[in-house]
Design a protein around this motif. Structure first.
Motif, PDB file in Angstrom:
ATOM      1  N   VAL A 119       0.828  -1.208   0.000  1.00 25.92           N
ATOM      2  CA  VAL A 119       0.000   0.000   0.000  1.00 25.92           C
ATOM      3  C   VAL A 119       0.857   1.249   0.000  1.00 25.92           C
ATOM      4  O   VAL A 119       0.508   2.276  -0.574  1.00 25.92           O
ATOM      5  N   ARG A 120       1.995   1.153   0.663  1.00 24.24           N
ATOM      6  CA  ARG A 120       2.835   2.322   0.833  1.00 24.24           C
ATOM      7  C   ARG A 120       3.287   2.904  -0.509  1.00 24.24           C
ATOM      8  O   ARG A 120       3.409   4.113  -0.672  1.00 24.24           O
ATOM      9  N   ARG A 123       0.639   5.117  -1.844  1.00 24.07           N
ATOM     10  CA  ARG A 123       0.472   6.373  -1.108  1.00 24.07           C
ATOM     11  C   ARG A 123       1.383   7.447  -1.675  1.00 24.07           C
ATOM     12  O   ARG A 123       0.989   8.578  -1.869  1.00 24.07           O
ATOM     13  N   GLY A 124       2.632   7.041  -1.949  1.00 29.15           N
ATOM     14  CA  GLY A 124       3.574   7.995  -2.504  1.00 29.15           C
ATOM     15  C   GLY A 124       3.100   8.511  -3.853  1.00 29.15           C
ATOM     16  O   GLY A 124       3.140   9.706  -4.134  1.00 29.15           O
ATOM     17  N   GLU A 126       0.066   8.588  -4.964  1.00 29.10           N
ATOM     18  CA  GLU A 126      -1.108   9.439  -4.775  1.00 29.10           C
ATOM     19  C   GLU A 126      -0.711  10.843  -4.362  1.00 29.10           C
ATOM     20  O   GLU A 126      -1.262  11.825  -4.845  1.00 29.10           O
ATOM     21  N   ALA A 127       0.250  10.906  -3.447  1.00 32.08           N
ATOM     22  CA  ALA A 127       0.695  12.215  -2.980  1.00 32.08           C
ATOM     23  C   ALA A 127       1.299  13.001  -4.141  1.00 32.08           C
ATOM     24  O   ALA A 127       1.034  14.195  -4.312  1.00 32.08           O
ATOM     25  N   ALA A 163      11.081  16.994  -6.040  1.00 37.57           N
ATOM     26  CA  ALA A 163      11.651  16.388  -4.838  1.00 37.57           C
ATOM     27  C   ALA A 163      10.892  15.109  -4.494  1.00 37.57           C
ATOM     28  O   ALA A 163      11.489  14.069  -4.188  1.00 37.57           O
ATOM     29  N   MET A 164       9.583  15.189  -4.591  1.00 39.85           N
ATOM     30  CA  MET A 164       8.749  14.035  -4.279  1.00 39.85           C
ATOM     31  C   MET A 164       9.036  12.903  -5.252  1.00 39.85           C
ATOM     32  O   MET A 164       9.118  11.737  -4.875  1.00 39.85           O
ATOM     33  N   SER A 167      12.301  11.213  -4.455  1.00 50.98           N
ATOM     34  CA  SER A 167      12.188  10.352  -3.280  1.00 50.98           C
ATOM     35  C   SER A 167      11.454   9.049  -3.594  1.00 50.98           C
ATOM     36  O   SER A 167      11.856   7.957  -3.185  1.00 50.98           O
ATOM     37  N   LEU A 168      10.390   9.182  -4.368  1.00 54.77           N
ATOM     38  CA  LEU A 168       9.594   8.015  -4.739  1.00 54.77           C
ATOM     39  C   LEU A 168      10.433   7.048  -5.574  1.00 54.77           C
ATOM     40  O   LEU A 168      10.373   5.831  -5.422  1.00 54.77           O
ATOM     41  N   ARG A 170      13.653   6.625  -5.490  1.00 56.63           N
ATOM     42  CA  ARG A 170      14.562   5.852  -4.635  1.00 56.63           C
ATOM     43  C   ARG A 170      13.828   4.737  -3.921  1.00 56.63           C
ATOM     44  O   ARG A 170      14.330   3.625  -3.803  1.00 56.63           O
ATOM     45  N   GLU A 171      12.656   5.074  -3.433  1.00 56.36           N
ATOM     46  CA  GLU A 171      11.914   4.076  -2.687  1.00 56.36           C
ATOM     47  C   GLU A 171      11.611   2.871  -3.580  1.00 56.36           C
ATOM     48  O   GLU A 171      11.766   1.724  -3.179  1.00 56.36           O
TER      49      GLU A 171
END
Ligand SMILES: Nc1ncnc2c1ncn2[C@@H]1O[C@H](COP(=O)(O)OP(=O)(O)OP(=O)(O)O)[C@@H](O)[C@H]1O
Ligand SMILES: [Mg+2]
Lengths: 238, 412
Positions: A119-120, A123-124, A126-127, A163-164, A167-168, A170-171
């Motif tokens: 799910v996580r 979420r990213g 979606e954000a 930036a988001m 980060s996403l 990398r995740e």
């Protein structure tokens, strides 16, 4: 009596153009929101609808282009009016691209949702989509209200989106390294994230065009920032 | 979070069913609307108002000469009047508050871009339907949902009216239910599994080992506390999301408010071995806000600074405003390990934790900052974060300046 499709005045013609831009904007906003919703909720029916919606944007872009050419030929506009018309052509092409990107996300829905994803991850995404959608909405609101003094937000939001995205990115890479079985889905999600980030870029383009239409000057934007993720992977298709 | 996409077009239904649906909607709006809405409906349809409307005119002549804009202005729901070209001729106060002011003659289609809205407007202008209704939703920045009705005014005025009925609350309740189930089930699974595992061990291998039993019971207690806290946080977030969206119109002194929060956090600070230093000064700084909600914002920021920044041993809270035209900023700065740059954009996401282990031992659920962000969005304010690995963290809240002369809650 004139044919009812002939416009009465030049103003009417311009208003018609901006109404069509608004219609395209409405479709583009909905496609972006629905494509991400389809992804998060694994709703292949909704995804199909998004793919179908894209035809509207393609047709409208063509219509706006043709009409603009006719208006320019017939009215020989100068200065403000010419900027308005040329601006409409540019905005419609950015909106059409946004539609393509939305469609591209929708097309991945089936592939992504085949396995069960954490799910996580969503979420990213979606954000990120929330940011891009806000950017798009604000830009189109400025087009409607012509209040370009409010356009400064674009730059901040653009940075936030980048930036988001980084980060996403990398995740997602971490997930892929953790478990090779995640690779297929994560790759699709990576492309989705990239698409959303580019939707933000097109929104920024529109902001620049709107600024130019209203003021006749270029928007002073210190644009391309280095994006740390680009060196890691080649651009997805096109 | 993005809105779920529940837009359904009444126009998508087929013929009689659709007509019946619309009639019902209009009926409902007429029944539920304020007496003035009802009066307006009656007025535009040129018949007498409902018996119970309380607006019974004394003489027929009065209602005939009553300017429509007076009525429209008195309607409490957003309302626009537009012409056959789709230009907005009039917007009432509720409309300006909900969707921002419009310049006269701006195109309605430009103002409301949603495809369903364009179709609605076209249908009513083309005369295909005299009046018709749709659902309309805005997803960003705050989710809002409306039932929208468009009707022709009279037979030959060439004017049309567009009316909005706020349905956000009902939609939010639906969303809350769905979200709560999704989030809670996901986040409760881990602690629940661990409690279940310990129970199994206690009944099996550890049955006769008092030392292990105590240890396990302690862990189980921690886990259940965590679950309880999680549910509290989720409820608090859901409740916030459920509240109708209303721009705060009360001015409060944020300096005094933050001072109060600092006092209430002193014990948590000393438990964590940190000292909260106030550099707030004595000059009041006014912001528009709901004080309960803003207290929550600063409680969360200070709690985080105490929990995660305790190694820095002090927290500095300051506030400033360069000039009355500038934003008001409140900063909560700690000197702990900070947040690695790549995580900063993400920390306001629900359940996002930089270091899941530390956060878990700190009983964190990862909801604090999403509550903060949510509240700030409702305040037209924003949160910015300056940090990096090993540099401590500064959380800054930016409030828009309050217009100097505008008296509270009044339009300028
Ligand atoms: N001052 C800070 N210094 C370092 N990391 C921080 C700081 N504030 C927040 N974080 C990081 O951001 C994450 C999210 O914070 P948030 O307040 O949303 O959740 P939480 O503290 O884990 O749980 P909750 O507040 O719901 O009890 C934290 O888990 C922590 O990793
Ligand atoms: Mg917290």
């Amino acid at each position: 009596m004139q044919n009812q499709h002939t416009m009465r005045s030049f103003d009417d013609e311009l208003n018609y153009l901006s109404d069509q831009i608004a219609a395209m904007g409405g479709y583009a906003e909905r496609m972006v929101a629905e494509s991400v919703a389809a992804l998060v909720q694994s709703d292949s029916g909704l995804a199909r609808k998004v793919v179908e919606d894209d035809a509207f944007l393609d047709a409208k872009e063509r219509e706006i282009g043709e009409r603009a050419v006719i208006i320019i030929g017939k009215r020989q506009p100068v200065a403000d009016d010419l900027r308005e018309i040329v601006g409409a052509i540019r905005i419609s092409s950015d909106l059409e691209r946004i539609g393509d990107l939305g469609k591209n996300i929708a097309k991945r829905v089936v592939a992504v949702t085949e396995g069960k994803q954490p799910v996580r991850l969503f979420r990213g995404l979606e954000a990120l989509a929330g940011l891009a959608l806000t950017q798009l909405k604000e830009v189109l609101d400025v087009y409607a209200s012509r209040s370009v003094e409010r356009i400064g937000f674009v730059r901040d939001r653009d940075e936030e989106i980048d930036a988001m995205y980084t980060s996403l990115f990398r995740e997602l890479l971490t997930y892929m390294m953790e478990d090779p079985r995640n690779i297929t889905a994560c790759t699709h999600l990576l492309f989705c994230a990239k698409n959303i980030e580019r939707i933000g870029d097109h929104a920024t383009n529109i902001a620049e065009t709107v600024h130019h239409i209203v003021t006749g000057r270029q928007l002073p934007l210190e644009r391309p920032k280095e994006d740390q993720s680009h060196s890691v992977i080649a651009e997805p298709e096109a | 979070m993005l809105a779920s996409t529940g837009i359904k077009l009444v126009g998508g239904m087929k013929d009689e069913k659709r007509e019946a649906g619309q009639r019902k909607v209009l009926q409902r709006i007429r029944q539920r609307g304020t007496p003035l809405v009802r009066a307006l409906h009656a007025f535009v349809k040129r018949d007498t108002p409902d018996e119970d409307s309380g607006q019974r005119p004394t003489a027929r002549g009065d209602i005939d000469s009553l300017p429509a804009v007076y009525l429209a202005a008195a309607v409490l729901d957003p309302l626009y009047i537009f012409d056959a070209g789709g230009s907005i001729l009039y917007s009432n106060e509720a409309a300006d508050l909900a969707f921002g002011p419009v310049t006269k003659n701006v195109s309605l289609r430009l103002k409301f871009r949603a495809p369903e809205m364009h179709e609605l407007v076209s249908r009513v202008i083309s005369g295909e339907e005299e009046s018709t209704a749709i659902n309309y939703a805005e997803r960003v920045p705050v989710e809002r949902a409306y039932r929208v009705v468009a009707s022709r005014i009279g037979n030959d005025t060439g004017l049309y009216v567009l009316m909005f009925k706020d349905q956000s609350e009902a939609r939010r309740i639906d969303r809350m239910r769905a979200d709560f189930i999704a989030n809670a089930s996901h986040e409760l699974r881990t602690p629940l599994a661990s409690v279940a595992g310990f129970i199994e061990t206690l009944r099996g291998p550890a049955r006769d080992d008092p030392a292990a039993r105590d240890n396990f019971l302690q862990i189980m207690q921690n886990q259940t506390q965590r679950m309880a806290r999680l549910i509290d946080d989720l409820l608090s977030l859901s409740r916030l999301e459920m509240k109708p969206y209303q721009k705060p119109n009360v001015q409060i002194d944020v300096v005094a408010l933050v001072k109060g929060v600092i006092e209430s956090m002193r014990h948590i600070a000393s438990e964590n071995g940190v000292d909260i230093v106030s550099e707030l000064g004595d000059t009041p700084l006014l912001v528009a806000g709901h004080s309960d909600e803003l207290v929550q914002v600063f409680e969360n920021l200070l709690e985080n600074a105490c929990k995660y920044g305790s190694s820095g041993e002090r927290i500095i809270v300051s506030a400033d405003q360069a000039s009355p035209m500038d934003e008001v900023r409140v900063t909560v700065r700690d000197f702990g390990p900070g947040i690695p740059e790549e995580h900063i954009p993400r920390i306001t996401e629900r359940f996002y934790r930089v270091d899941v282990e530390t956060s878990r031992t700190q009983k964190g659920t990862g909801l604090g900052l999403s509550i903060v962000k949510h509240i700030l969005t409702r305040h037209d304010a924003r949160l910015s974060v300056k940090s990096g690995s090993g540099q401590g963290a500064a959380f800054m809240v930016h409030f828009p300046p309050v217009p100097p002369s505008a008296s509270v809650g009044e339009r300028t």
